[in-house]
Design a protein around this motif. Structure first.
Motif, PDB file in Angstrom:
ATOM      1  N   ARG A   1       0.835  -1.299  -0.068  1.00  0.00           N
ATOM      2  CA  ARG A   1       0.079  -0.022  -0.005  1.00  0.00           C
ATOM      3  C   ARG A   1       0.772   1.372   0.133  1.00  0.00           C
ATOM      4  N   LEU A   2       2.023   1.106   0.089  1.00  0.00           N
ATOM      5  CA  LEU A   2       3.070   2.204   0.315  1.00  0.00           C
ATOM      6  C   LEU A   2       3.616   2.542  -1.156  1.00  0.00           C
ATOM      7  N   LEU A   3       3.587   1.597  -2.253  1.00  0.00           N
ATOM      8  CA  LEU A   3       4.298   1.810  -3.355  1.00  0.00           C
ATOM      9  C   LEU A   3       3.549   2.408  -4.510  1.00  0.00           C
ATOM     10  N   PRO A   4       4.184   3.168  -5.462  1.00  0.00           N
ATOM     11  CA  PRO A   4       3.219   3.826  -6.365  1.00  0.00           C
ATOM     12  C   PRO A   4       2.320   3.102  -7.251  1.00  0.00           C
ATOM     13  N   ALA A   5       2.386   2.058  -7.186  1.00  0.00           N
ATOM     14  CA  ALA A   5       1.444   1.110  -8.140  1.00  0.00           C
ATOM     15  C   ALA A   5       0.009   1.076  -7.172  1.00  0.00           C
ATOM     16  N   TYR A   6      -0.054   1.427  -5.968  1.00  0.00           N
ATOM     17  CA  TYR A   6      -1.067   1.340  -5.222  1.00  0.00           C
ATOM     18  C   TYR A   6      -2.188   2.154  -5.794  1.00  0.00           C
ATOM     19  N   LYS A   7      -1.529   3.365  -5.878  1.00  0.00           N
ATOM     20  CA  LYS A   7      -2.296   4.508  -6.127  1.00  0.00           C
ATOM     21  C   LYS A   7      -3.216   4.197  -7.643  1.00  0.00           C
ATOM     22  N   ILE A   8      -2.569   3.700  -8.510  1.00  0.00           N
ATOM     23  CA  ILE A   8      -3.468   3.558  -9.699  1.00  0.00           C
ATOM     24  C   ILE A   8      -4.195   2.464  -9.690  1.00  0.00           C
ATOM     25  N   PHE A   9      -3.945   1.505  -8.763  1.00  0.00           N
ATOM     26  CA  PHE A   9      -4.817   0.250  -8.400  1.00  0.00           C
ATOM     27  C   PHE A   9      -5.944   0.860  -7.718  1.00  0.00           C
ATOM     28  N   ARG A  10      -5.993   1.932  -6.803  1.00  0.00           N
ATOM     29  CA  ARG A  10      -7.078   2.496  -6.000  1.00  0.00           C
ATOM     30  C   ARG A  10      -7.845   3.267  -7.317  1.00  0.00           C
ATOM     31  N   GLN A  11      -7.068   3.913  -8.319  1.00  0.00           N
ATOM     32  CA  GLN A  11      -7.813   4.624  -9.197  1.00  0.00           C
ATOM     33  C   GLN A  11      -9.006   3.801 -10.054  1.00  0.00           C
ATOM     34  N   LEU A  12      -8.302   2.524 -10.537  1.00  0.00           N
ATOM     35  CA  LEU A  12      -9.025   1.692 -11.228  1.00  0.00           C
ATOM     36  C   LEU A  12     -10.086   0.896 -10.510  1.00  0.00           C
ATOM     37  N   SER A  13     -10.071   0.736  -9.143  1.00  0.00           N
ATOM     38  CA  SER A  13     -11.023   0.000  -8.344  1.00  0.00           C
ATOM     39  C   SER A  13     -12.106   0.919  -8.182  1.00  0.00           C
ATOM     40  N   ARG A  14     -12.055   2.375  -8.209  1.00  0.00           N
ATOM     41  CA  ARG A  14     -13.109   3.179  -7.969  1.00  0.00           C
ATOM     42  C   ARG A  14     -14.273   2.818  -9.271  1.00  0.00           C
ATOM     43  N   SER A  15     -15.442   2.770  -8.745  1.00  0.00           N
ATOM     44  CA  SER A  15     -16.399   2.239  -9.964  1.00  0.00           C
ATOM     45  C   SER A  15     -16.914   3.571 -10.624  1.00  0.00           C
ATOM     46  N   SER A  16     -16.705   4.679  -9.966  1.00  0.00           N
ATOM     47  CA  SER A  16     -16.867   5.889 -10.587  1.00  0.00           C
ATOM     48  C   SER A  16     -16.702   6.235 -12.102  1.00  0.00           C
ATOM     49  N   GLN A  17     -15.552   5.851 -12.502  1.00  0.00           N
ATOM     50  CA  GLN A  17     -15.008   6.168 -13.506  1.00  0.00           C
ATOM     51  C   GLN A  17     -14.320   4.852 -14.238  1.00  0.00           C
ATOM     52  N   THR A  18     -14.337   4.930 -15.641  1.00  0.00           N
ATOM     53  CA  THR A  18     -13.333   3.941 -16.137  1.00  0.00           C
ATOM     54  C   THR A  18     -12.221   4.721 -16.730  1.00  0.00           C
ATOM     55  N   TYR A  19     -11.234   3.956 -17.153  1.00  0.00           N
ATOM     56  CA  TYR A  19      -9.810   4.639 -17.367  1.00  0.00           C
ATOM     57  C   TYR A  19      -9.349   3.959 -18.508  1.00  0.00           C
TER      58      TYR A  19
END
Lengths: 547, 220
Positions: A135-153
């Protein structure tokens, strides 16, 4: 590896510990990097009330449901003592279809577990460290972005577990940092987790995506709030195509509309199936992907869809027979939604005034002949609106105190067609029985016995909420309701296949084959409705015996 | 048994940031030492883009929150002071050699974590009388900018502290005692020590702890 000195049972236990450790490590990594492997999203409930499986107890770390990929661990990781390599790779939309092979590894995890002995406690701590570090590495942030259901990327994250890791190029190495968790060098124990990760991910252009670019609608007509009954020009008389947007997350490019509408850009989370079939065909025919109306731009996406439905069904107002309310046909479902939406538009709060849903004073669907393509098992939305007595009762009470809506159907032998004329005067009475013979809409007679559709209660108290909230509720209802069951009724002699994409059926699910007997049955139900309505309003009721 | 001590990097925090920072650090430490059956709970900090993990133990959350509140109260009474919070894990053993300050049950601390905080005063943006009205906004803007710079630096430092915790917890494991047969997620008994009301009380607490750990030679 020298395992001499260990008895066979110990060896078996050893292998079990190793495989469980690898499983757990992989679970931790995939759960916090690959959204598709995350069963319940980031908010998975791991409360104490949830069942603890045997696998959860390993290493004292409850992780919940594991991705299906874990079941294949033994397949691609035969030798448990070999290091397990997991590469985390972002992929952009379109790259899969184009067959691009350029994949940049943003994280590489190497998990190696050798000859564990008296290290179970330490491996617990190691896995905790792994869990925190993820949860501290940079890739976690983009994982969280993708996991959000409100947007597609415009990207997704995949993973690979190669049997050996391709060495990074010099350029890649320079951009990566390495971290080794731990080397337990207490011979003969060796326990190691290693990660190489990109320090920054800004050059990956990972952004939210919009599947449809905004377009200017040159033939903008106006707001439905101003004049919902306004008629609109149509390319073909009496028939309009309806393409139902299908919910597809990160799906391929949508089927283009013949004419862009102002709300289509809002459907960036839905995709149009390439095999979308018209709801109704032939004369008057529907075009598969045409949105026939220059309907005014609605405030929200679902609003546009619903308004489109209003026009398509020539809905002035809607009267629904109690039985019809429980009908699972897509037409009825949509009519219900449209009606609800219309009520909301009119800002009418309707108080329940009927306790008996079966005695609703609603008139039946008025009819001309219509063309309805035979529906398949699923509705276009992959949903059914379930009726329960209480729910439909509420709904009926809601409807009964409103104006009397009508559904008008154009005449056609065995299919439902939708006219574009919203003129109220066309319907002099909700009980136009002239066209009953050609009426395609079927009313199921097994409302009580079958697993009927029902309004979910959360959809009911929406009248008092804001339009946006109501629309949101409707969208949610449409998207989450279970698929239609196979109804024995027929709407049309045509049968069209339903295409499912990620569980959402196409618009072709609207149509069902229909028989004359069903039409007659429906007529009878309409008459019942009419009687109820008239009795409520004090008008002389035409007994159904007259029929 | 030796006691491993980890001195975490000092953090400069503002008053309103104390709670979040402490909660993040304390929970992260405990997560790595709670060897009972843990249901990890991801928590996103509101002030920073950091996600830490809690054990999912309600009792632990309560205890940590209480201690943080006590610490904040202490900070309000002792502004502009560097302070330390100590999270320590211990074993309880019967004391074979009773001493003045110790009772029969002895606490053997096997690991101590020191969290150093330097709580800064609030910087109020105001214009001095010598400034013209046009320049009145400059101090405010510079204060806001300064705050955001400080916030970014604190986030980076906090992230460093998190990595420091993970590294220490993972590398130093030999001293971790066997998992006791006790219920609860946090398998080892622990205590959180905050500075007391008096200035010297923190030092006294340290002395008490040393005495309780059974070093009679200290008394001589």
């Amino acid at each position: 590896m020298d395992l001499q000195g260990n008895s066979q049972p110990e060896l078996g236990k050893l292998e079990q510990i190793v495989s469980q450790f690898l499983l757990k490590s992989l679970h931790i990594i995939l759960d916090s990097r690959v959204p598709s492997c995350h069963p319940h999203g980031c908010s998975q409930d791991l409360s104490s009330a949830s069942r603890v499986r045997k696998s959860d107890k390993w290493f004292a770390l409850v992780l919940g449901d594991h991705p299906a990929a874990l079941d294949n661990l033994n397949f691609w990781h035969r030798n448990l003592m070999d290091p397990m390599i997991i590469d985390i790779i972002p992929v952009h939309e379109g790259s899969k279809s184009m067959g691009e092979s350029v994949e940049t590894v943003i994280e590489r995890w190497v998990v190696q577990y050798e000859y564990p002995r008296k290290t179970y406690k330490k491996s617990i701590i190691l896995l905790r460290a792994l869990y925190s570090q993820m949860r501290l590495l940079p890739a976690y942030k983009i994982f969280r972005q993708l996991s959000r259901s409100s947007q597609t990327y415009n990207f997704d994250i995949i993973y690979k577990v190669p049997s050996f890791g391709d060495p990074f190029s010099r350029v890649d190495k320079e951009m990566m940092e390495e971290h080794s968790f731990n080397h337990l060098e207490a011979f003969p124990v060796r326990l190691c987790i290693f990660v190489a990760y990109r320090k920054t991910l800004t050059d990956f252009n990972l952004e939210p995506s919009t599947s449809l670019p905004p377009k200017i609608i040159t033939d903008y007509v106006g707001s439905p709030n101003i004049d919902p009954l306004r008629s609109f020009p149509s390319s073909e008389k009496g028939v309009r195509a309806i393409s139902f947007p299908l919910r597809g997350v990160r799906s391929p490019s949508p089927v283009p509309f013949q004419r862009p509408r102002s709300w289509t850009s809002g459907f960036h989370r839905v995709a149009f199936s390439a095999q979308n079939q018209p709801i109704v065909g032939s004369p008057p025919s529907y075009r598969p992907s045409a949105l026939p109306y220059d309907y005014p731009s609605p405030p929200t996406d679902i609003y546009g869809l619903l308004v489109m439905m209003i026009i398509s069904f020539h809905l002035h107002s809607l009267h629904l027979h109690p039985r019809l309310l429980r009908h699972t046909s897509p037409l009825v479902i949509l009519c219900k939604h449209v009606y609800i939406h219309k009520l909301i538009l009119n800002s009418r709060y309707l108080s329940p005034n009927s306790s008996d849903p079966s005695r609703s004073s609603l008139p039946p669907l008025s009819s001309r002949s219509r063309n309805i393509e035979p529906s398949s098992e699923e509705s276009p939305y992959g949903t059914t609106i379930r009726d329960s007595k209480d729910d439909s009762g509420w709904f009926l009470r809601l409807l009964s105190s409103s104006c009397s809506p009508h559904i008008r159907f154009s005449r056609s032998s065995s299919r439902l067609s939708f006219q574009d004329d919203l003129d109220d005067n066309v319907f002099s009475s909700p009980f136009d029985v002239d066209d009953v013979d050609a009426l395609d809409i079927q009313v199921s007679h097994n409302f009580d016995g079958k697993k009927a559709s029902k309004f979910t209660s959360q959809s009911l108290p929406i009248v008092t909420k804001s339009q946006d909230v109501v629309v949101g509720v409707l969208v949610h209802m449409l998207r989450t309701a279970p698929p239609l069951r196979q109804d024995s009724c027929c709407y049309s002699s045509h049968s069209m296949k339903t295409e499912l994409e990620e569980g959402v059926p196409t618009a072709s699910g609207f149509f069902m084959p229909r028989k004359t007997a069903n039409a007659l049955e429906e007529l009878r139900s309409f008459i019942e409705m009419k009687d109820l309505l008239l009795s409520k309003s004090g008008t002389r009721v035409v007994s159904k015996d007259d029929f | 048994m030796n006691c491993e001590v980890c001195q975490l990097k000092e953090l400069e925090v503002e008053h309103f940031e104390i709670g979040e920072v402490l909660r993040c650090i304390l929970h992260t430490i405990v997560f790595h030492r709670a060897l009972g059956l843990v249901r990890p709970k991801d928590v996103d900090l509101e002030l920073f883009e950091i996600t830490y993990v809690q054990c999912g133990d309600v009792e632990l959350e309560k205890k940590i929150d209480e201690k943080i509140e006590q610490f904040i109260s202490w900070v309000e009474k002792h502004p502009n002071k560097k302070s330390q919070i100590c999270l320590s894990f211990y074993e309880e053993k019967k004391n074979k050699q009773p001493s003045w300050f110790s009772n029969k049950i002895e606490r053997i601390h096997w690991e101590q974590w020191y969290i150093s905080l330097n709580v800064a005063q609030h910087t109020k943006a105001h214009s001095s009388k010598s400034h013209h009205s046009k320049l009145a906004f400059d101090p405010a803007e510079s204060a806001v900018e300064e705050r955001s710079v400080r916030r970014a630096a604190l986030e980076a430092s906090l992230r460093e502290v998190m990595f420091q915790i993970i590294k220490f917890a993972n590398e130093k494991k030999d001293h971790v005692p066997p998992i006791p047969n006790r219920e609860g997620i946090v398998s080892f008994p622990y205590e959180i020590t905050i500075p007391s009301s008096s200035d010297s009380a923190f030092g006294m607490d340290m002395i008490k702890r040393m005495l309780q750990s059974g070093h009679p030679t200290m008394l001589s």
